[in-house]
Design an enzyme around this catalytic site. Structure first.
Site, PDB file in Angstrom:
ATOM      1  N   ARG A 118      11.545   5.670   4.313  1.00 52.69           N
ATOM      2  CA  ARG A 118      11.723   7.122   4.251  1.00 52.69           C
ATOM      3  C   ARG A 118      12.384   7.670   5.516  1.00 52.69           C
ATOM      4  NH1 ARG A 118       5.832   8.969   2.876  1.00 52.69           N
ATOM      5  NH2 ARG A 118       6.734  11.022   3.318  1.00 52.69           N
ATOM      6  N   ARG A 177       0.848  -1.194   0.000  1.00 54.76           N
ATOM      7  CA  ARG A 177       0.000   0.000   0.000  1.00 54.76           C
ATOM      8  C   ARG A 177       0.886   1.247   0.000  1.00 54.76           C
ATOM      9  NH1 ARG A 177      -3.746  -2.528   4.827  1.00 54.76           N
ATOM     10  NH2 ARG A 177      -4.850  -4.072   3.563  1.00 54.76           N
ATOM     11  N   ASP A 236       2.398   4.923  -0.333  1.00 52.62           N
ATOM     12  CA  ASP A 236       1.838   6.204   0.100  1.00 52.62           C
ATOM     13  C   ASP A 236       1.636   7.165  -1.070  1.00 52.62           C
ATOM     14  OD1 ASP A 236       1.837   5.394   2.734  1.00 52.62           O
ATOM     15  OD2 ASP A 236       3.757   6.336   3.206  1.00 52.62           O
TER      16      ASP A 236
END
Length: 249
Positions: free
Chosen positions: A199, A52, A54
């Site tokens: 990230r 999923r 972002d």
């Protein structure tokens, strides 16, 4: 006609989408694919995605499956579907898989790349797929820091505080920091990643590259088990899901 399970390998530029998963706040990659599949097959279809991603994140090899009784041969669905999709979403491959194949629950190894453009001034043609960093980055020190994250660890320091999973232990099998001219690629593979984990790792390694952290500081951050100890979350647009590998049976 009996339904078959079809696996799709999907590439997309995530710039114009609110991520992968269907949501009320805006258009998503999953939503666009579902609509195209419904038109193609005449069936009510909702795909099951492996990752999923972002909002703003890109992919070369995300994976999704769906069940269908369509008479279209599985390997030809990719071509037929691409004719109904926008240019920024492409079905790279379609194939039939076992009825019990589930892209999220089957063992797999995911590989992400994070792209940094390390120049004095931004390069406008790279702005949608690279994180612009104008400060000098020491790639050697970044790699030294990255080495501490390889292996099985509790990565709670490197996940968003809103992460709802109970188990934050993950295995990173590879983490490389590579420079080619003005472009830096951080390539990471593992058995799964927590929310914003890649990230946050990138944001932390950039601080090492700028000299704010020593490479050894990353080991301390890992052991602290505290999100506040790590660096900032790097922007979404530099991240790309490159590949998801499933073991061959």
């Amino acid at each position: 006609m009996q339904k078959k399970r079809i696996k799709l390998t999907i590439a997309y530029d995530g710039t114009n989408y609110c991520g992968w998963q269907v949501q009320p706040n805006g258009i998503t990659v999953e939503e666009v694919i579902n609509k195209a599949l419904c038109k193609l097959t005449g069936e009510d279809i909702a795909v099951i995605g492996a990752s999923r991603t972002d909002s703003g994140v890109h992919a070369l090899g995300n994976v999704a499956v769906f069940d269908s009784a369509t008479s279209i041969p599985p390997e030809r669905i990719a071509m037929a579907l691409n004719q109904r999709l926008p240019d920024d979403i492409v079905i790279v491959k379609s194939e039939e898989v076992a009825p019990d194949f589930h892209p999220r629950y089957c063992d797999c190894e995911k590989t992400y790349e994070y792209h940094i453009i390390n120049t004095r001034m931004p390069i406008p043609t790279k702005r949608l797929t690279n994180y612009f960093v104008s400060y000098d980055l020491d790639v050697e020190r970044m790699q030294q820091a990255a080495d501490y994250l390889v292996g099985e660890h509790d990565f709670v320091s490197f996940c968003n505080v809103r992460t709802q999973v109970e188990d934050t232990v993950r295995t990173v099998t590879e983490l490389e920091v590579l420079r080619e001219g003005e472009e830096i690629t951080i390539r990471i593979s593992g058995n799964g990643f927590l929310y914003n984990m890649v990230r946050i790792i990138v944001g932390t390694l950039v601080r090492v590259g700028r000299g704010f952290y020593t490479p050894e500081k990353v080991k301390e951050i890992l052991e602290a088990k505290d999100r506040k100890a790590a660096g900032v979350t790097a922007p979404a647009h530099g991240l790309m899901l490159v590949e998801i590998r499933y073991p061959k049976k």
